[in-house]
Scaffold this active site. Structure first.
Site, PDB file in Angstrom:
ATOM      1  N   GLY A 217       0.824  -1.214   0.000  1.00  0.00           N
ATOM      2  CA  GLY A 217       0.000   0.000   0.000  1.00  0.00           C
ATOM      3  C   GLY A 217       0.852   1.255   0.000  1.00  0.00           C
TER       4      GLY A 217
ATOM      5  N   GLY B  40       0.154   4.414   0.237  1.00  0.00           N
ATOM      6  CA  GLY B  40      -0.607   5.587   0.681  1.00  0.00           C
ATOM      7  C   GLY B  40       0.206   6.380   1.682  1.00  0.00           C
TER       8      GLY B  40
ATOM      9  N   ASN C 293      -6.607   1.624  11.367  1.00  0.00           N
ATOM     10  CA  ASN C 293      -7.432   2.193  12.438  1.00  0.00           C
ATOM     11  C   ASN C 293      -8.647   1.301  12.639  1.00  0.00           C
ATOM     12  OD1 ASN C 293      -5.922   4.507  12.954  1.00  0.00           O
ATOM     13  ND2 ASN C 293      -6.971   5.697  11.369  1.00  0.00           N
TER      14      ASN C 293
ATOM     15  N   LYS D 205      -6.929   4.043  20.511  1.00  0.00           N
ATOM     16  CA  LYS D 205      -6.824   4.665  19.182  1.00  0.00           C
ATOM     17  C   LYS D 205      -8.210   4.825  18.558  1.00  0.00           C
ATOM     18  CE  LYS D 205      -4.759   6.567  15.836  1.00  0.00           C
ATOM     19  NZ  LYS D 205      -4.496   6.011  14.543  1.00  0.00           N
TER      20      LYS D 205
ATOM     21  N   SER E 160      -7.510  10.975   7.916  1.00  0.00           N
ATOM     22  CA  SER E 160      -7.636  10.096   6.748  1.00  0.00           C
ATOM     23  C   SER E 160      -9.092  10.045   6.268  1.00  0.00           C
ATOM     24  CB  SER E 160      -7.106   8.691   7.058  1.00  0.00           C
ATOM     25  OG  SER E 160      -7.665   8.178   8.230  1.00  0.00           O
TER      26      SER E 160
HETATM   27  N1  LIG Z   1      -3.064   8.992   7.198  1.00  0.00           N
HETATM   28  C1  LIG Z   1      -2.865   9.001   8.492  1.00  0.00           C
HETATM   29  O1  LIG Z   1      -2.442  10.030   9.065  1.00  0.00           O
HETATM   30  C2  LIG Z   1      -3.128   7.767   9.321  1.00  0.00           C
HETATM   31  C3  LIG Z   1      -3.690   6.602   8.785  1.00  0.00           C
HETATM   32  N2  LIG Z   1      -3.911   5.488   9.579  1.00  0.00           N
HETATM   33  C4  LIG Z   1      -4.472   4.236   9.079  1.00  0.00           C
HETATM   34  O2  LIG Z   1      -3.560   3.640   8.177  1.00  0.00           O
HETATM   35  C5  LIG Z   1      -4.253   2.932   7.143  1.00  0.00           C
HETATM   36  C6  LIG Z   1      -3.767   3.448   5.786  1.00  0.00           C
HETATM   37  O3  LIG Z   1      -4.164   4.827   5.721  1.00  0.00           O
HETATM   38  P1  LIG Z   1      -3.567   5.843   4.657  1.00  0.00           P
HETATM   39  O4  LIG Z   1      -2.150   5.499   4.366  1.00  0.00           O
HETATM   40  O5  LIG Z   1      -3.915   7.196   5.117  1.00  0.00           O
HETATM   41  O6  LIG Z   1      -4.478   5.455   3.410  1.00  0.00           O
HETATM   42  P2  LIG Z   1      -4.276   5.850   1.864  1.00  0.00           P
HETATM   43  O7  LIG Z   1      -5.622   5.807   1.259  1.00  0.00           O
HETATM   44  O8  LIG Z   1      -3.432   7.056   1.735  1.00  0.00           O
HETATM   45  O9  LIG Z   1      -3.424   4.615   1.333  1.00  0.00           O
HETATM   46  C7  LIG Z   1      -3.915   3.339   1.148  1.00  0.00           C
HETATM   47  C8  LIG Z   1      -3.121   2.761  -0.006  1.00  0.00           C
HETATM   48  O10 LIG Z   1      -3.466   1.387  -0.177  1.00  0.00           O
HETATM   49  C9  LIG Z   1      -3.419   1.147  -1.564  1.00  0.00           C
HETATM   50  N3  LIG Z   1      -4.140  -0.075  -1.905  1.00  0.00           N
HETATM   51  C10 LIG Z   1      -5.480  -0.284  -1.932  1.00  0.00           C
HETATM   52  N4  LIG Z   1      -5.752  -1.548  -2.321  1.00  0.00           N
HETATM   53  C11 LIG Z   1      -4.560  -2.134  -2.557  1.00  0.00           C
HETATM   54  C12 LIG Z   1      -4.175  -3.425  -3.005  1.00  0.00           C
HETATM   55  N5  LIG Z   1      -5.076  -4.368  -3.273  1.00  0.00           N
HETATM   56  N6  LIG Z   1      -2.863  -3.693  -3.153  1.00  0.00           N
HETATM   57  C13 LIG Z   1      -1.924  -2.757  -2.888  1.00  0.00           C
HETATM   58  N7  LIG Z   1      -2.228  -1.504  -2.464  1.00  0.00           N
HETATM   59  C14 LIG Z   1      -3.524  -1.205  -2.297  1.00  0.00           C
HETATM   60  C15 LIG Z   1      -4.053   2.370  -2.189  1.00  0.00           C
HETATM   61  O11 LIG Z   1      -3.688   2.437  -3.545  1.00  0.00           O
HETATM   62  P3  LIG Z   1      -4.505   3.388  -4.590  1.00  0.00           P
HETATM   63  O12 LIG Z   1      -4.276   4.795  -4.111  1.00  0.00           O
HETATM   64  O13 LIG Z   1      -3.846   3.080  -5.886  1.00  0.00           O
HETATM   65  O14 LIG Z   1      -5.938   2.972  -4.496  1.00  0.00           O
HETATM   66  C16 LIG Z   1      -3.400   3.465  -1.343  1.00  0.00           C
HETATM   67  O15 LIG Z   1      -2.179   3.884  -1.897  1.00  0.00           O
HETATM   68  C17 LIG Z   1      -5.741   3.186   7.352  1.00  0.00           C
HETATM   69  O16 LIG Z   1      -6.331   2.067   7.958  1.00  0.00           O
HETATM   70  C18 LIG Z   1      -5.769   4.404   8.278  1.00  0.00           C
HETATM   71  O17 LIG Z   1      -6.870   4.350   9.120  1.00  0.00           O
HETATM   72  C19 LIG Z   1      -3.548   5.505  10.897  1.00  0.00           C
HETATM   73  C20 LIG Z   1      -3.014   6.632  11.455  1.00  0.00           C
HETATM   74  C21 LIG Z   1      -2.732   7.835  10.724  1.00  0.00           C
HETATM   75  C1  LIG Z   2      -3.991  10.089  14.127  1.00  0.00           C
HETATM   76  C2  LIG Z   2      -5.007  10.543  13.078  1.00  0.00           C
HETATM   77  C3  LIG Z   2      -6.217  11.169  13.740  1.00  0.00           C
HETATM   78  C4  LIG Z   2      -4.247  11.562  12.292  1.00  0.00           C
HETATM   79  O1  LIG Z   2      -4.998  12.333  11.443  1.00  0.00           O
HETATM   80  C5  LIG Z   2      -5.466   9.350  12.278  1.00  0.00           C
HETATM   81  O2  LIG Z   2      -5.352   8.226  12.745  1.00  0.00           O
HETATM   82  C6  LIG Z   2      -6.164   9.433  10.967  1.00  0.00           C
HETATM   83  O3  LIG Z   2      -6.175  10.478  10.337  1.00  0.00           O
HETATM   84  O4  LIG Z   2      -6.706   8.392  10.564  1.00  0.00           O
END
Ligand SMILES: NC(=O)C1=CN([C@@H]2O[C@H](COP(=O)(O)OP(=O)(O)OC[C@H]3O[C@@H](n4cnc5c(N)ncnc54)[C@H](OP(=O)(O)O)[C@@H]3O)[C@@H](O)[C@H]2O)C=CC1
Ligand SMILES: CC(C)(CO)C(=O)C(=O)O
Length: 297
Positions: free
Chosen positions: A7, A9, A100, A177, A244
């Site tokens: 992933g 992201g 999350n 969390k 997110s």
């Molecule tokens: N952002 C934040 O600040 C925080 C996020 N989180 C948690 O972390 C997790 C990820 O969040 P976040 O990084 O923000 O999410 P994003 O949406 O930014 O990233 C998720 C990524 O997963 C990719 N993806 C989806 N399906 C597949 C697949 N089948 N194979 C490979 N890659 C795939 C997506 O690709 P594509 O874009 O090409 O669809 C995308 O790049 C979530 O559960 C979120 O709740 C926790 C704390 C903080």
């Molecule tokens: C920690 C926090 C609240 C940061 O934005 C998060 O987990 C999210 O965005 O999913």
């Protein structure tokens, strides 16, 4: 260590950038286009006005079997089912999940691997494009064992600026969390504000306080006041971040509301607790899911 991250992201790109100096990191993306872009141009990290670039290996998932000392699953909760096939067949000692909410725990039970960790990420991160992220609050990642696994993993993963904290009780870790995500994420998504506003604006803060009361009536491991303190502290530490869920709503995508507030509402039903505010919030976010981006706010 050989680390594979699934992933590309906000979290996947950030973790890849932090480990790339000390480990052999491969980032597995959903599309060829993103993998090629990262291989070619590198990974850009913007933080406190500075720009940093890291070069890592990136491949499209499925182009070859996964094999690594550690696999980190950094897709959204609702995409977990899509990667379960790859994960089940992956040759790896350990797998870490960073989602999350708690909606994904049933899936983890199905995996055959000996060491499975769950983690709760407290950093505030936003993906700008396929190869660029903005760090809006560098905090820590809590980690604990779902199955097997020991605290020693932290010695391998942690650096001075990328901190991990070991948690014996992953259930408590995830509930803490979940409180933050059940309150900060939907409020910021509905109000279209950054996390800091939930603590700063007295009206939004009072909604957060009422929600903490409902949360603590369902998960009584922490009191209403302790829950409120911890939510406010995450708002302050990630003040400039867009949650997110706000990002998902803005981009007209699905959200993780089912894995977070959905799980909470079901638990409340089981325990006979009244959570009218969370029920309302659940439906408000569900109504916004998959709306065209311009109509979402
Ligand atoms: N952002 C934040 O600040 C925080 C996020 N989180 C948690 O972390 C997790 C990820 O969040 P976040 O990084 O923000 O999410 P994003 O949406 O930014 O990233 C998720 C990524 O997963 C990719 N993806 C989806 N399906 C597949 C697949 N089948 N194979 C490979 N890659 C795939 C997506 O690709 P594509 O874009 O090409 O669809 C995308 O790049 C979530 O559960 C979120 O709740 C926790 C704390 C903080
Ligand atoms: C920690 C926090 C609240 C940061 O934005 C998060 O987990 C999210 O965005 O999913």
């Amino acid at each position: 260590m050989n680390i594979s991250i699934i992933g590309g992201g906000a979290v996947g790109l950030f973790f890849a950038s932090q480990w790339s100096k000390d480990h052999c990191v491969t980032l597995w993306t959903r599309t060829d286009m993103q993998a090629e872009m990262i291989q070619r141009d590198g990974l850009y990290i913007f933080e406190n006005g500075n720009e940093n670039v890291q070069y890592i290996q990136s491949k499209k998932i499925g182009c070859q079997p996964l094999q690594a000392d550690l696999i980190v699953v950094a897709v959204k909760q609702y995409n977990m089912k899509d990667v379960m096939g790859e994960l089940t067949n992956a040759k790896s000692h350990s797998i870490m999940f960073i989602q999350n909410g708690m909606g994904h725990l049933d899936l983890l039970d199905k995996l055959p691997h000996h060491h499975i960790y769950t983690a709760s990420v407290e950093h505030g991160l936003v993906k700008i494009n396929g190869g660029t992220i903005q760090v809006n609050g560098r905090n820590k990642t809590n980690i604990g064992a779902f199955r097997g696994g020991t605290e020693e993993i932290i010695d391998h993963l942690q650096t001075d600026s990328f901190r991990f904290e070991w948690r014996e009780n992953i259930h408590h870790m995830m509930i803490e969390k979940m409180a933050a995500n059940a309150i900060i994420n939907p409020l910021t998504a509905m109000l279209n504000v950054k996390n800091g506003q939930i603590a700063q604006n007295e009206h939004y803060r009072s909604i957060a306080k009422d929600l903490c009361r409902e949360f603590a009536s369902v998960f009584s491991y922490k009191s209403e006041e302790e829950t409120f303190e911890s939510v406010l502290s995450i708002c302050k530490n990630t003040a400039y971040n867009e949650s997110s869920m706000l990002k998902d709503v803005k981009e007209g995508r699905l959200t993780e509301i089912d894995a977070i507030v959905g799980v909470l509402v079901k638990e409340a039903e089981k325990k006979g607790c009244h959570v009218p505010l969370f029920r309302m919030i659940y439906n408000m976010i569900k109504g916004k899911e998959n709306m065209p981006p311009l109509m979402s706010n």
